[in-house]
Every structure is written in structure tokens, then in C-alpha cells.
Design a protein around this motif. Structure first.
Motif, PDB file in Angstrom:
ATOM      1  N   ARG A   1       0.939  -1.460  -0.056  1.00  0.00           N
ATOM      2  CA  ARG A   1      -0.038   0.033  -0.207  1.00  0.00           C
ATOM      3  C   ARG A   1       0.837   1.312   0.053  1.00  0.00           C
ATOM      4  NH1 ARG A   1      -5.852  -0.542   0.044  1.00  0.00           N
ATOM      5  NH2 ARG A   1      -6.093  -2.644   0.441  1.00  0.00           N
ATOM      6  N   PRO A   2       0.600   2.277  -0.841  1.00  0.00           N
ATOM      7  CA  PRO A   2       1.308   3.352  -0.759  1.00  0.00           C
ATOM      8  C   PRO A   2       1.046   4.325   0.318  1.00  0.00           C
ATOM      9  CG  PRO A   2      -0.469   3.620  -2.176  1.00  0.00           C
ATOM     10  CD  PRO A   2      -0.465   2.299  -1.935  1.00  0.00           C
ATOM     11  N   ASP A   3       2.256   5.025   0.699  1.00  0.00           N
ATOM     12  CA  ASP A   3       1.802   5.921   1.784  1.00  0.00           C
ATOM     13  C   ASP A   3       1.259   7.213   1.264  1.00  0.00           C
ATOM     14  OD1 ASP A   3       3.514   4.627   3.654  1.00  0.00           O
ATOM     15  OD2 ASP A   3       5.284   5.225   2.879  1.00  0.00           O
ATOM     16  N   SER A   4       1.267   7.474  -0.053  1.00  0.00           N
ATOM     17  CA  SER A   4       0.719   8.448  -0.561  1.00  0.00           C
ATOM     18  C   SER A   4       0.550   8.334  -2.008  1.00  0.00           C
ATOM     19  CB  SER A   4       1.141   9.887  -0.300  1.00  0.00           C
ATOM     20  OG  SER A   4       2.574  10.262  -0.881  1.00  0.00           O
ATOM     21  N   GLY A   5      -0.370   9.025  -2.529  1.00  0.00           N
ATOM     22  CA  GLY A   5      -0.381   8.922  -4.113  1.00  0.00           C
ATOM     23  C   GLY A   5      -1.466   7.588  -4.531  1.00  0.00           C
ATOM     24  N   THR A   6      -1.549   7.330  -5.791  1.00  0.00           N
ATOM     25  CA  THR A   6      -2.736   6.255  -6.039  1.00  0.00           C
ATOM     26  C   THR A   6      -2.024   5.548  -7.425  1.00  0.00           C
ATOM     27  OG1 THR A   6      -3.720   7.693  -7.834  1.00  0.00           O
ATOM     28  CG2 THR A   6      -4.796   7.839  -5.489  1.00  0.00           C
ATOM     29  N   VAL A   7      -2.769   4.425  -7.378  1.00  0.00           N
ATOM     30  CA  VAL A   7      -2.340   3.333  -8.478  1.00  0.00           C
ATOM     31  C   VAL A   7      -3.917   2.781  -9.239  1.00  0.00           C
ATOM     32  CG1 VAL A   7      -1.793   1.473  -6.942  1.00  0.00           C
ATOM     33  CG2 VAL A   7      -0.960   1.598  -9.354  1.00  0.00           C
ATOM     34  N   THR A   8      -3.969   2.881 -10.345  1.00  0.00           N
ATOM     35  CA  THR A   8      -5.031   2.049 -10.858  1.00  0.00           C
ATOM     36  C   THR A   8      -4.655   1.321 -12.040  1.00  0.00           C
ATOM     37  OG1 THR A   8      -5.594   4.060 -12.546  1.00  0.00           O
ATOM     38  CG2 THR A   8      -6.653   4.088 -10.224  1.00  0.00           C
ATOM     39  N   VAL A   9      -5.297   0.274 -12.174  1.00  0.00           N
ATOM     40  CA  VAL A   9      -5.095  -0.769 -13.364  1.00  0.00           C
ATOM     41  C   VAL A   9      -6.251  -0.949 -13.991  1.00  0.00           C
ATOM     42  CG1 VAL A   9      -4.427  -3.284 -13.636  1.00  0.00           C
ATOM     43  CG2 VAL A   9      -3.241  -2.000 -11.890  1.00  0.00           C
ATOM     44  N   CYS A  10      -6.162  -0.798 -15.236  1.00  0.00           N
ATOM     45  CA  CYS A  10      -7.450  -0.616 -16.228  1.00  0.00           C
ATOM     46  C   CYS A  10      -8.519   0.025 -15.332  1.00  0.00           C
ATOM     47  CB  CYS A  10      -7.878  -2.298 -16.471  1.00  0.00           C
ATOM     48  SG  CYS A  10      -6.692  -3.146 -17.328  1.00  0.00           S
ATOM     49  N   GLY A  11      -8.241   1.290 -14.750  1.00  0.00           N
ATOM     50  CA  GLY A  11      -9.313   2.063 -14.079  1.00  0.00           C
ATOM     51  C   GLY A  11      -9.625   1.648 -12.807  1.00  0.00           C
ATOM     52  N   ARG A  12      -8.964   0.762 -12.255  1.00  0.00           N
ATOM     53  CA  ARG A  12      -9.556   0.093 -10.672  1.00  0.00           C
ATOM     54  C   ARG A  12      -8.304  -0.076 -10.122  1.00  0.00           C
ATOM     55  NH1 ARG A  12     -12.611  -5.335 -11.952  1.00  0.00           N
ATOM     56  NH2 ARG A  12     -11.524  -5.295 -13.780  1.00  0.00           N
ATOM     57  N   PRO A  13      -8.590   0.119  -8.850  1.00  0.00           N
ATOM     58  CA  PRO A  13      -7.528  -0.115  -7.698  1.00  0.00           C
ATOM     59  C   PRO A  13      -6.989  -1.484  -7.612  1.00  0.00           C
ATOM     60  CG  PRO A  13      -9.384   1.021  -6.734  1.00  0.00           C
ATOM     61  CD  PRO A  13      -9.759   0.630  -8.048  1.00  0.00           C
ATOM     62  N   PRO A  14      -5.684  -1.768  -7.492  1.00  0.00           N
ATOM     63  CA  PRO A  14      -5.537  -3.268  -7.739  1.00  0.00           C
ATOM     64  C   PRO A  14      -5.508  -4.211  -6.880  1.00  0.00           C
ATOM     65  CG  PRO A  14      -3.473  -1.832  -7.088  1.00  0.00           C
ATOM     66  CD  PRO A  14      -4.727  -0.973  -7.453  1.00  0.00           C
ATOM     67  N   TYR A  15      -5.900  -3.923  -5.716  1.00  0.00           N
ATOM     68  CA  TYR A  15      -5.943  -4.666  -4.540  1.00  0.00           C
ATOM     69  C   TYR A  15      -7.056  -5.753  -4.572  1.00  0.00           C
ATOM     70  CZ  TYR A  15      -3.849  -0.520  -2.993  1.00  0.00           C
ATOM     71  OH  TYR A  15      -3.008   0.635  -3.159  1.00  0.00           O
ATOM     72  N   GLY A  16      -6.716  -6.906  -4.251  1.00  0.00           N
ATOM     73  CA  GLY A  16      -7.629  -8.309  -4.542  1.00  0.00           C
ATOM     74  C   GLY A  16      -8.315  -8.353  -6.053  1.00  0.00           C
ATOM     75  N   GLN A  17      -7.351  -8.299  -6.932  1.00  0.00           N
ATOM     76  CA  GLN A  17      -7.761  -8.389  -8.432  1.00  0.00           C
ATOM     77  C   GLN A  17      -6.844  -9.326  -9.092  1.00  0.00           C
ATOM     78  OE1 GLN A  17     -10.183  -6.879  -9.685  1.00  0.00           O
ATOM     79  NE2 GLN A  17     -10.762  -5.244  -8.297  1.00  0.00           N
ATOM     80  N   PRO A  18      -6.850 -10.762  -8.787  1.00  0.00           N
ATOM     81  CA  PRO A  18      -5.704 -11.659  -9.377  1.00  0.00           C
ATOM     82  C   PRO A  18      -6.111 -11.930 -10.641  1.00  0.00           C
ATOM     83  CG  PRO A  18      -7.240 -12.736  -7.841  1.00  0.00           C
ATOM     84  CD  PRO A  18      -7.534 -11.231  -7.416  1.00  0.00           C
ATOM     85  N   GLN A  19      -7.577 -11.823 -11.020  1.00  0.00           N
ATOM     86  CA  GLN A  19      -7.631 -11.892 -12.538  1.00  0.00           C
ATOM     87  C   GLN A  19      -7.507 -10.678 -13.145  1.00  0.00           C
ATOM     88  OE1 GLN A  19     -11.632 -13.797 -12.833  1.00  0.00           O
ATOM     89  NE2 GLN A  19     -10.951 -15.256 -11.613  1.00  0.00           N
ATOM     90  N   LEU A  20      -7.086  -9.651 -12.573  1.00  0.00           N
ATOM     91  CA  LEU A  20      -6.842  -8.308 -13.498  1.00  0.00           C
ATOM     92  C   LEU A  20      -5.240  -8.398 -13.616  1.00  0.00           C
ATOM     93  CD1 LEU A  20      -7.756  -5.863 -15.056  1.00  0.00           C
ATOM     94  CD2 LEU A  20      -7.884  -4.645 -12.471  1.00  0.00           C
ATOM     95  N   VAL A  21      -4.493  -8.640 -12.443  1.00  0.00           N
ATOM     96  CA  VAL A  21      -3.100  -8.510 -12.693  1.00  0.00           C
ATOM     97  C   VAL A  21      -2.225  -9.808 -12.341  1.00  0.00           C
ATOM     98  CG1 VAL A  21      -1.074  -7.320 -11.591  1.00  0.00           C
ATOM     99  CG2 VAL A  21      -3.486  -6.079 -11.583  1.00  0.00           C
ATOM    100  N   GLY A  22      -1.496 -10.194 -13.118  1.00  0.00           N
ATOM    101  CA  GLY A  22      -0.722 -11.258 -12.909  1.00  0.00           C
ATOM    102  C   GLY A  22       0.683 -10.762 -12.655  1.00  0.00           C
ATOM    103  N   THR A  23       1.302 -11.262 -11.499  1.00  0.00           N
ATOM    104  CA  THR A  23       2.430 -10.798 -10.856  1.00  0.00           C
ATOM    105  C   THR A  23       3.661 -12.049 -10.680  1.00  0.00           C
ATOM    106  OG1 THR A  23       1.299  -9.329  -9.537  1.00  0.00           O
ATOM    107  CG2 THR A  23       3.621  -9.449  -8.814  1.00  0.00           C
ATOM    108  N   HIS A  24       4.650 -11.712 -11.334  1.00  0.00           N
ATOM    109  CA  HIS A  24       5.884 -12.624 -11.047  1.00  0.00           C
ATOM    110  C   HIS A  24       6.970 -12.101 -10.005  1.00  0.00           C
ATOM    111  CE1 HIS A  24      10.123 -13.431 -12.441  1.00  0.00           C
ATOM    112  NE2 HIS A  24       9.714 -14.523 -12.573  1.00  0.00           N
ATOM    113  N   LEU A  25       7.115 -12.916  -9.111  1.00  0.00           N
ATOM    114  CA  LEU A  25       7.970 -12.410  -8.115  1.00  0.00           C
ATOM    115  C   LEU A  25       9.255 -13.313  -7.943  1.00  0.00           C
ATOM    116  CD1 LEU A  25       5.295 -11.776  -4.986  1.00  0.00           C
ATOM    117  CD2 LEU A  25       6.532 -10.283  -6.712  1.00  0.00           C
TER     118      LEU A  25
END
Length: 233
Positions: A52-76
Motif C-alpha cells: 500500500r502506498p503512503d501517498s498517491g494512487t495507482v489504478t489498473v484498467c481504471g480500478r485499484p489493484p487490491y484483490g484483483q488476481p484475475q486483473l493483474v498477474g505478478t511474477h515475483l
């Protein structure tokens, strides 16, 4: 599309990401470059919704990314794998957590060239094979946004060529792709855009064709830019 606005993240007294405003368009591969500690991994985790950012925003396809595993695929990377699991069990576990479609595990096993290794334990795989498992996990939900953190570490030449083709296929399908990498030669071959971070801030952002001066060797110029020796127009 990914959009960040004045994104900032601190870890104690250290500012990892500082006032980052970016737009990563759909249908393109954006290379995220920077020296160690520049903020690349933290920025990817913020975009993925894992921090979570301390300030500012992030959107993915116009939505917040939190809890969106079918929207964002992440390789760690391979370090995130449980070495006790088999390849198929690990991917099945991820698929269940993310609510992936039936058959997704078989599809990504084939895509990543892992079908013959489905029953092998991750602990017994080479680094390159473990890297393929980690990449396969990011593809499970056929997400519209893919984020890869140093995905080429450990891949052999056929693996690098495979991953380069995968990036171009994803972009061609309209996905937004972000890749943090130190391999500048691969960036030149596979990326459409480049973002350079320096001390958590954006030092360069643009299409490769636009930011690299005419007649300059792209790899040499990017290297000089990372070392703060090139004038970034």
C-alpha cells in the motif's frame, strides 16, 4: 493500462518510491530499469497491490489493484516458490487462490514448456526451470496486466528467446506488460517503452524510439543513462 499518480512509499527512514507518476499503456512492453535499490521491485509491488502506498494512487484498467488476481498477474521470481511442492501442485494451489478457469494449469504448463516436469518437486529443478514455474504462475488467470520482476535470471538462451516471444505475444493481445530487468540487450529487443528509476524517482520515461538519440547505440546509451552519464532529453 496502468496509471500511478504521485506514488510514494517509505520503509522506515528510507524512501523507496518518491512521487512517481506514470502511465503504462495497453498493448505494450515497458522495461523498468534502475540500479539496485532504485525502487523497481517496490514500484511493481505497489502496482500489483501487494504493498500500500503512503501517498498517491495507482489504478489498473481504471480500478485499484487490491484483490484483483484475475486483473493483474505478478511474477515475483523463484524465491516465492515452495520447494516442497511439485510443479503442478504449486500451480494448482495458485489457481485455486486466484479463482483461475478450469484447465488454466494445463495451459500454462504447456506455455512455459513444463508439461514433462509437472510431477517434479520444485526443490529439484534448475534455476531456469524454477523461473519458468514462477512465470507460469503469473499467466494463470489470463490477466490484462502482467508484471515481471527480473524474469530472465537463470534462463538459458532458449529460455530467454521463449520469454522474449511471450512478451511480444502478450503485448500483441492487448495486455499491459511491465518488466524489471538488468539485461539491457534484451530490453532493446523486447521493450516498446522504458522507465528509468533513480533513487525512487523517475529519471526517464518514454518510447525507446523517442528517448534514444539518433545514431546512438541503444544498449550503450541506456547503460550510460543508468549510470547518470547521459543527457536525457
Amino acid at each position: 493500462m496502468i496509471a500511478t499518480s504521485h506514488l510514494t512509499k517509505d520503509f522506515g527512514p528510507t524512501r523507496a518510491v518518491a512521487d512517481v507518476t506514470l502511465r503504462l499503456p495497453a498493448g505494450s512492453v515497458t522495461a523498468l530499469l534502475g540500479l539496485n535499490g532504485a525502487g523497481k521491485s517496490t514500484l511493481l509491488r505497489l502496482i500489483a497491490g501487494l504493498e500500500r502506498p503512503d501517498s498517491g494512487t495507482v489504478t489498473v484498467c481504471g480500478r485499484p489493484p487490491y484483490g484483483q488476481p484475475q486483473l493483474v498477474g505478478t511474477h515475483l521470481g523463484p524465491a516465492a516458490l515452495d520447494p516442497r511442492h511439485t510443479v503442478a501442485r504449486h500451480l494448482s494451489w495458485l489457481a485455486a487462490l486466484a479463482g483461475a478457469d478450469a484447465g488454466a494449469v494445463e495451459t500454462v504448463l504447456e506455455t512455459a514448456g513444463l508439461t514433462a516436469r509437472r510431477g517434479q518437486r520444485i526443490a529439484g529443478l534448475s534455476l531456469g526451470a524454477r523461473q519458468r514455474v514462477a512465470i507460469a504462475g503469473a499467466l494463470l488467470c489470463r490477466p490484462r496486466v502482467l508484471l515481471f520482476d527480473e524474469p530472465l535470471n537463470g534462463l538459458d538462451v532458449p529460455g530467454i528467446v521463449w520469454f522474449r516471444g511471450l512478451l511480444r505475444d502478450l503485448a500483441g493481445a492487448g495486455c499491459t506488460v511491465g518488466v524489471a530487468s538488468h539485461l539491457l540487450a534484451e530490453v532493446v529487443l523486447s521493450a516498446d517503452r522504458v522507465v528509468v528509476l533513480r533513487d525512487g524517482r523517475v529519471a526517464l520515461d518514454g518510447d525507446l524510439a523517442d528517448v534514444i538519440p539518433a545514431g546512438a547505440d541503444p544498449r550503450d546509451w541506456l547503460e550510460a543513462t543508468l549510470l547518470d552519464r547521459a543527457e536525457c532529453a
